[in-house]
Design a protein around this motif. Structure first.
Motif, PDB file in Angstrom:
ATOM      1  N   VAL A  94       0.859  -1.277  -0.032  1.00  0.00           N
ATOM      2  CA  VAL A  94      -0.530  -0.325   0.351  1.00  0.00           C
ATOM      3  C   VAL A  94       0.643   0.857  -0.120  1.00  0.00           C
ATOM      4  N   VAL A 120      -7.331  -1.043  -7.340  1.00  0.00           N
ATOM      5  CA  VAL A 120      -7.284  -1.200  -6.265  1.00  0.00           C
ATOM      6  C   VAL A 120      -7.235  -2.868  -6.056  1.00  0.00           C
ATOM      7  N   PRO A 150      -7.469  -5.576  -1.574  1.00  0.00           N
ATOM      8  CA  PRO A 150      -7.315  -5.042  -0.153  1.00  0.00           C
ATOM      9  C   PRO A 150      -6.969  -5.126   0.854  1.00  0.00           C
ATOM     10  N   SER A 151      -7.163  -6.252   1.228  1.00  0.00           N
ATOM     11  CA  SER A 151      -6.970  -7.130   2.649  1.00  0.00           C
ATOM     12  C   SER A 151      -6.175  -7.865   2.644  1.00  0.00           C
ATOM     13  N   ILE A 183      -1.412  -6.730   0.034  1.00  0.00           N
ATOM     14  CA  ILE A 183      -1.275  -4.981  -0.103  1.00  0.00           C
ATOM     15  C   ILE A 183      -1.162  -4.534   1.489  1.00  0.00           C
ATOM     16  N   CYS A 232      -3.894  -3.402   3.481  1.00  0.00           N
ATOM     17  CA  CYS A 232      -4.487  -0.929   3.368  1.00  0.00           C
ATOM     18  C   CYS A 232      -5.050  -1.634   4.897  1.00  0.00           C
ATOM     19  N   ASP A 266      -6.637   3.772   5.049  1.00  0.00           N
ATOM     20  CA  ASP A 266      -5.841   3.293   3.705  1.00  0.00           C
ATOM     21  C   ASP A 266      -6.459   3.833   2.116  1.00  0.00           C
ATOM     22  N   ILE A 267      -7.495   2.964   2.674  1.00  0.00           N
ATOM     23  CA  ILE A 267      -8.304   3.043   1.576  1.00  0.00           C
ATOM     24  C   ILE A 267      -9.313   4.092   1.066  1.00  0.00           C
ATOM     25  N   LEU A 270      -7.084   6.059  -1.150  1.00  0.00           N
ATOM     26  CA  LEU A 270      -6.634   5.414  -2.305  1.00  0.00           C
ATOM     27  C   LEU A 270      -7.949   6.026  -2.857  1.00  0.00           C
ATOM     28  N   ILE A 278     -11.870   0.381  -6.059  1.00  0.00           N
ATOM     29  CA  ILE A 278     -10.985  -0.685  -5.135  1.00  0.00           C
ATOM     30  C   ILE A 278     -11.758  -2.082  -5.324  1.00  0.00           C
ATOM     31  N   HIS A 320     -12.770  -5.747  -4.799  1.00  0.00           N
ATOM     32  CA  HIS A 320     -12.665  -6.925  -4.188  1.00  0.00           C
ATOM     33  C   HIS A 320     -12.897  -7.960  -4.513  1.00  0.00           C
TER      34      HIS A 320
END
Length: 314
Positions: A187, A207, A210-211, A214, A216, A220-221, A224, A231, A233
């Protein structure tokens, strides 16, 4: 963490679904877009090929399917399938992942991909320094045949600044008006990359999961997203299978953090001990309906938002 305690079959089947719910899900899948389909052939074992993934998405009424491989561009496969099925009402896309097999942080690979019709550039995934450090004690991925050890890649130079090659790639992405995806960069790298990309005219930033890898946080999310990112997923991390790491409530929370208009679902499916990509969509959509997520929001995260990133009409 991934679910390593359950003994899943090679292909995780769809669970029984009431006819009314199945119809409700089927209606929502019409127009869906998968930006993260891992069908094969690939260096890693896959449970379906590009043709079957295409056929399943076509049958379900998907608007578009984007093939992702960590080591090769998939646009030639798209072209062959469209030649065989010229009237199929579905768009097929791919792009390039900047791992060692593509020359790493390589502007020439990006230029070639764009000229072939590539719609996305993934910065390093399995060759990312961040990924390699995370799996230092356990080799991942495990390919069907042993491959050369990856050379760690980062977008930063020895002084912690973006490399010239990275900046040139941002310029190419901006000129091509395609998607810049963060891959498996940390991140901290993403913030520097996305800020510079935005300054250079990149309009579409993504992104990936993110979990996972990375690193995040919720903050952070939000940060970004403030830089203009969507984002994405991975559905595989929220449904039964060896990649499961979260419950549906976690997804709903992260949707709220980023905002529905900046959230995208991609299957990230094709791996073993998991459902096939379209079945993954069926499972997560049904789960979201169970949790009272509005249908309008579901359509945005499985269709409208990703369609916009591909310049497709909603």
């Amino acid at each position: 963490m991934a679910d390593t305690t359950t003994n899943y079959p090679l292909i995780v089947p769809m669970p029984p679904v009431e006819p009314a719910r199945a119809a409700e899900v089927a209606d929502l899948l019409v127009g869906a877009v998968d930006l993260h389909c891992h069908s094969g052939p690939a260096a890693m074992p896959r449970i379906l090929g590009h043709h079957e993934a295409f056929q399943m998405a076509l049958d379900a009424g998907f608007k578009a399917l984007l093939y992702k491989d960590h080591y090769y561009v998939g646009m030639p496969h798209c072209a062959v399938l469209k030649d065989i099925y010229p009237d199929a009402p579905i768009e097929l896309y791919s792009g390039v992942a900047l791992n060692n097999a593509s020359g790493g942080i390589n502007p020439h690979a990006v230029d070639h991909s764009i000229k072939l019709g590539g719609k996305i550039v993934w910065f390093p995934t399995f060759a990312a320094q961040n990924h390699i450090q995370a799996y230092a004690a356990k080799s991942f991925p495990k390919t069907a045949k042993p491959m050369l050890a990856p050379i760690p890649l980062t977008v930063l130079d020895a002084n912690g600044r973006l490399t010239d090659e990275t900046k040139q790639i941002c310029d190419l992405i901006a000129e091509g008006d395609i998607i810049l995806a963060g891959g498996h960069l940390h991140v901290s790298e993403l913030f520097l990359l996305f800020e510079e990309a935005g300054k250079r005219g990149v309009k579409k930033m993504l992104v990936n999961h993110p979990s996972y890898i990375i690193g995040c946080s919720d903050e952070d999310i939000r940060g970004l997203v403030a830089l203009g990112a969507h984002i994405e997923h991975s559905i595989c991390m929220f449904i039964p299978g060896r990649a499961k790491q979260h419950e549906t409530e976690d997804l709903i929370h992260m949707m709220e953090v980023a905002g529905v208009d900046r959230t995208v679902l991609g299957s990230d499916l094709g791996l073993t001990q998991a459902p096939k990509p379209v079945d993954g969509y069926r499972m997560i959509v049904s789960d979201l309906l169970d949790h009272q997520v509005p249908k309008a929001d579901i359509r945005k995260i499985i269709s409208t938002n990703a369609a916009g990133l591909l310049n497709l009409a909603a």
